[in-house]
Structures are given as C-alpha cells and as structure tokens.
Scaffold this active site. Sequence first.
Site: not given
Ligand code: GLC
Length: 736
Positions: A263
């Site tokens: 993430d």
């Molecule tokens: C965010 C979220 C994730 C998302 C990623 C990209 O922090 O936790 O669900 O896909 O970043 O935006």
Amino acid sequence: MTEQQLVDLLQSMTLEEKIGQLTQLDGSCFSGEGPVTGPEQELGIPKEKFLLAGSILGVTGADKIEQIRRICIEAQPHHIPPIFMADVINGYQTILPIPLALGCTFEEEAAKKTGDIMAREAAADGLDITFAPMVDLVKDARWGRVMESTGESVYLNSRMAAAMVEGIQGESEDFSGHLGACTKHFAAYGAPMAGREYCAVELSERSLREEYLPSYQAAIHAGSAMMMTSFNTLDRIPVTGNEKIMRGILRDEMGFQGVLISDWNAIGELILNHVAEDKKEAARQAVVAGVDIDMMSGCYMSRMEELVREGTVEEGLIDESVLRILKLKNRLGLFERPNRAEKLPEYGVALLSEENRKVAREIAAKTMVLLKNEENFLPLKREEDVALIGPYMEEKGILGAWSFFGDREKSITILEGVRSKNPSAHAKSGCGILNPGQTVYGFKFHETNEMTEEETERSIQEAAEYAAAHKKVVLALGESPLQTGEGGSRADITIPDVQKKLLDAVYAVNQNLAVIVFAGRPLDIRAIKEKAKSILYVWMPGTEGGNAIADILYGDRVPEAKLSMSLPYCVGQCPVCHNEFWTGRHVEDGENITNRFQSKYQDIPNAPLYPFGYGLSYTDFTYSDVELDRAEIHEGEELEAAVVVENTGAVTGKEVVQLYLTDEYASVARPIRELKGYQKICLAPGEKKKVVFKISMDMLCFYDRKMEYRAEPGSFIVRIGTDSVNGKEARFWLRK
Ligand code: GLC
C-alpha cells in the site's frame, strides 16, 4: 512475448533497471513533459530515475497516460512500458453504490456488473489495473473504510469478492476492454483495534484463517491479477514486512502467484512502526517478505541496489519479482500495444453512457434497505401531498468517498428523481449536512448548503412550517461522505447535530414522517427510529441515486436489500456482528436479566438495532418449517434443507432466503450462527416457492484445537429465514 523471451529480457536488464520495475510512483511525479522535482526529497530518489518506474498510479485520461507512458518507454534502456493503476472502487465516471451497499443486494450478478461497468469505462480511458476489490471483512462501524467492504459475513464477502474480480477482469486472458484486479488489503486491515484507522490488528490465528482470509482466497481463485498489502500489523508485525503472512500463507498456502504491491508508503511505514531503523532495513524486510512493488516509499529505488551489492539481499529475489511484473505486462499486451485504450468501443467517446446509467439505477435500488415501514407509509402515491425536506434532498455529493473520477454534477438528486415522476415537486434543505462552520480536516465538501448558525435556525423554522402544511414528510438526512472512507474513523456514529435539530423540529409538527439515510457506515439511528414511520437506508448510492430513491419512494421498484453489516444500537456496542460467540454467561436477545453477572451491558441491549441480513419489502413473505431430507449424515455426505416461501402480500417482491448454521458443541467455541448460504427469489402475490439448500461438509469445517481444518461429529442447527435473527429451525447430526 513468450516466457523465454521474458526471461531473456530479464537477464539483459541492469540491476538499476530491475529495481525500477519494482517501483511505483504517483502521477504527481510526472507532468506531461516528464519527471517533476517535487517528491525527490521525500522519496530519496533523483528525478531522472523516476522514468525507470515500472508502474504509475493515479493518472487518468487516455491521452495523458499515453503521453507519460511514451516518455517512460523512450527513457527505459529496454523500453519496457509502465503499467497504469488507479483506485476505481465503485465506478469510474458512472459511479455505482459503495461496496457496503452492494453487499446488501446479496446478488453476485450485481457485483459482477458493477465491476464490468467500472472496468470498461476506466480501460477505455487508458487504465490497466484497478486497486479493487477491497475485500476486508468488517465488523466495526467506527472504522471509516467499512464503506469499501461488502460487510461482516465471511460467506457473503467471499461470494462478492469473486464476482467483483470476474466483472473487473472480464472474460479475456489479456483483460482487454477491462482491467486487472488488485485485491486488497492483505490481510485483516478491516479489524483495527477500537475501529481506529491504521491501528494494530490483534486476531487469533483461528479467527484470521476462519474469518478474514476466505474473501482473499475467493479473489485469488477468481484469478485476481494482483494483491495489495495492508498497513496494519498482525501479531505485532507489520504485514508488509511479514514473511510468514506473505510468502508462507498468501503464496505457499493460498497459491497466489500474481504481483504483490505494497500500500502507499507501507514499506516506509515499517520505520514508523519501529520495526526498521531506516529505508534500507525496510526495503530488506519487504523484499524478503515477497513484496514485488514498492508503492511510493522510495525504499526499493533508493536502497535496494546497495543491499544486493553487499550481498544482504540475493539478486534472485529481485529477479523473481521482476519476472512476475514482466509477466503481468505481457498478459496486458503492453509490449505489443502499450496503449490498450485504442480500438476500444468506448475509446474517446463520452463514458457515463445511458446504458451504464440504467444499470447503475437498477443496482442502486437493489442496495437500499427498508428498515421500517409502519402503516405502509411507503410507497407514496404520485398525487400524494408530500413535503420533501433535508440537506440531502438536492445534494449531488452522493458518490461515496472513493469516487475521485466521477463528476458530482452528473449525479441525480432525490428532488430530480422525484420530479421525473411528479414535476411539481420541490424541496427545502432545512439545514446543511455538516454543522454550521464544521469542516472535516479543513474540507467543506458541501458548499451547496453552507449556512451560518442564524441562517440555519431560520431555515429549520421554515422547514418545520413547510412540514406542518403537508400531509406527509420525507426527510433526507445522513453523514457526509467526508466522514467516511480512509482516515474516516468516528467515535460518534450519529448524524450531525444540526440534522438532529431539523428532525426534532419537523417531528414536533408532523409525525407522518419517512426518513432517507445517507451513510458510508452503519450509523446509530435510534433518534430516527423513534420518530420515523419509515426508514430507507440508501448508503451512498452513486450517480443514479436520486432516480433509484424515487423509484422506491413511489413503488416503481420494491425494496429487496438486506443489511450486509449489523446496525449497532449505539457506538458503545461496536464491534457487533451476527456471528458472535456464546460466552459462559450468554444472554438471549430480549431476555430480562436481573442477575448482574451475565454477559451484557448495564445500559444498552446486546442486540444490534437492526441485525445482519435484515430488510423489509413492500410485500410480506411467510416461511414453512424447515424440512431435512435426512436427520443425520456421515463424513463426506451432504443433506438437503428446504423451506417453502410464500408471498402473502399484494405486490411482487424479491426475498433473500438466508441459511444459517450453528455447530452446537465443538472442541473450540463456535459462532452462535453463521451465514452459510442464500438464495434470492422473486414471488408474485400468492405465489409459493420451495427453496432447497445443500449442506455439505465444507460448511461444517473449522480449525479445531490442533488447528486442523475439519468438521467434528455432533449436532447442528439449521436456520432458514429472512434475516440472521428470524427463521425456522431444524436439527441434524453429523455422525462419525
Ligand atoms: C491508499 C489506500 C489504498 C489505495 C492506495 C492507492 O492509502 O489504503 O486502498 O489503493 O492508497 O491510492
């Protein structure tokens, strides 16, 4: 390219180029002309190396994507095209209901259609992968991201996860016309302590495996191209650096062979979790754990080369990850056709087609839960004298917290939906959605109904006078989308105080009241339940929300939704769910306990305000007793349980017939009940249908005291009914 050609390509790449493939950067690192200097400092990477990124997130628009992709291809020594990914969660330009609402359909077909529509629109606009579905099991309404999940049931979540992956990825091997799915967030991100965002997750291995892993497994079986790690710790180790979870469980046990991405900055957060002292150690832990792509931490690109050169990390680990990424690019067809959007039927045309709107309207109506309907208050008659009041009546911000690419201005408000049936209708907002002057982290969102304290007082008074002058009132209330989603944990899960004032003022002059509730979570709606004759819980219904609500208000569609997550009595009850355990001092719902020493609260009931699986229709259904085709089975056998459901009302309606199982005695404590099956049926007035469920051994299995996954002999209760509390029961035995 053939597999051998991919291997040859890999072997010809420099270490620096390989590490570039393991790096994902946000679109903000690039302008149309190339890398920008901004994030260099934060990432610890010179901007010249940005062009080596193997994938880029958050960029949309076929032309912009093509432009940046071409710059990167030219700059890369082997001209390897980057993959473009983004968060297309419940829609691209046609926004569908939030996933928690989608779960209330109990209909895989609706989930598959949602995935299909959003993928086709996003693919036509240049994207390759979406960071969806989010399949985290959720039980705590305080957590802001429950809106992204399909709810609290292991079984329902798993079925919806598979359907979403199938819809997103489409039928063809290269996802053409569709997107690759990146299922998230592995693992158990939905169980943060105290419902507080990013908090530690403390689960027994048994609960992790029985409750939280099945939905990811379902997505893997459905062929999800990617998986994303979660921010949380499990067993006090951040999942993103947890080799046992990632290599041991995800890859070896669950068989995931796709690309694993962290993430956002989750690798960098190993430092903030105080398990790594610097980016170098964080990079080492993550690559050893098997994380292929580093999303926006810079740890891999800034420190991995050093780790390999000094022999701390074997280059073979890097090669393994790079090959998975090259295979994904090959599967997408990027080597032959870097810009997949071309030649797609929707390419270059206006998305948000009438057909997509029509489907969005149908699906939205399937998600709206009728919680209460005294005196058959709903449906309304077209000519009926109704006052439409509330801050959501003309609100277009009903798309949910993860709908960045949708255009609010294109959504249909309730008033617009009602006017399409009753052109003379009009509405009064009564107050703003948020309290006067209230913002959420500085954001207002609802400029359309910003009022001062004084203006609000006057407006509420006007609304009350308007309510008093009409026979019926429909109030549209709810939390703001800003109060939900990532970073949206709340310790008070009621509607904003200003709306409670409006509700009280209207109720004081007119008790003929229906309330429509907008929310990204189960709210504490006791105040609404006390005053409303009807309650329609519409979640965040998306672009066609106003039309779908009007369809239900006027009976053009009959409510068929069932709660995908229990609605708590109040926040003090969270987390609350249908599959809780007995304890040694169990209290049955409604039992009047005088003895202090029981498993209960002094000041609130144990039962949620509305239970999982609950939802009313405009018609009524009765259930016969449960019939079993045998009273006992042996290992490997199955039995059938059947009921006859009858529509005893006056209109055709759909009913989600739900099957719950209870393992009465086992070597470990088992849930009081668990959803193990459902069938959605449509019955005309007076029509009956026999609904048959097969009960197979896998439905009886759990992790026993030795952590072996098996069924144990003993008695089981089958309950088949209209929700997790009301149903008919029968007992059967599993014999040795
Ligand atoms: C965010 C979220 C994730 C998302 C990623 C990209 O922090 O936790 O669900 O896909 O970043 O935006």
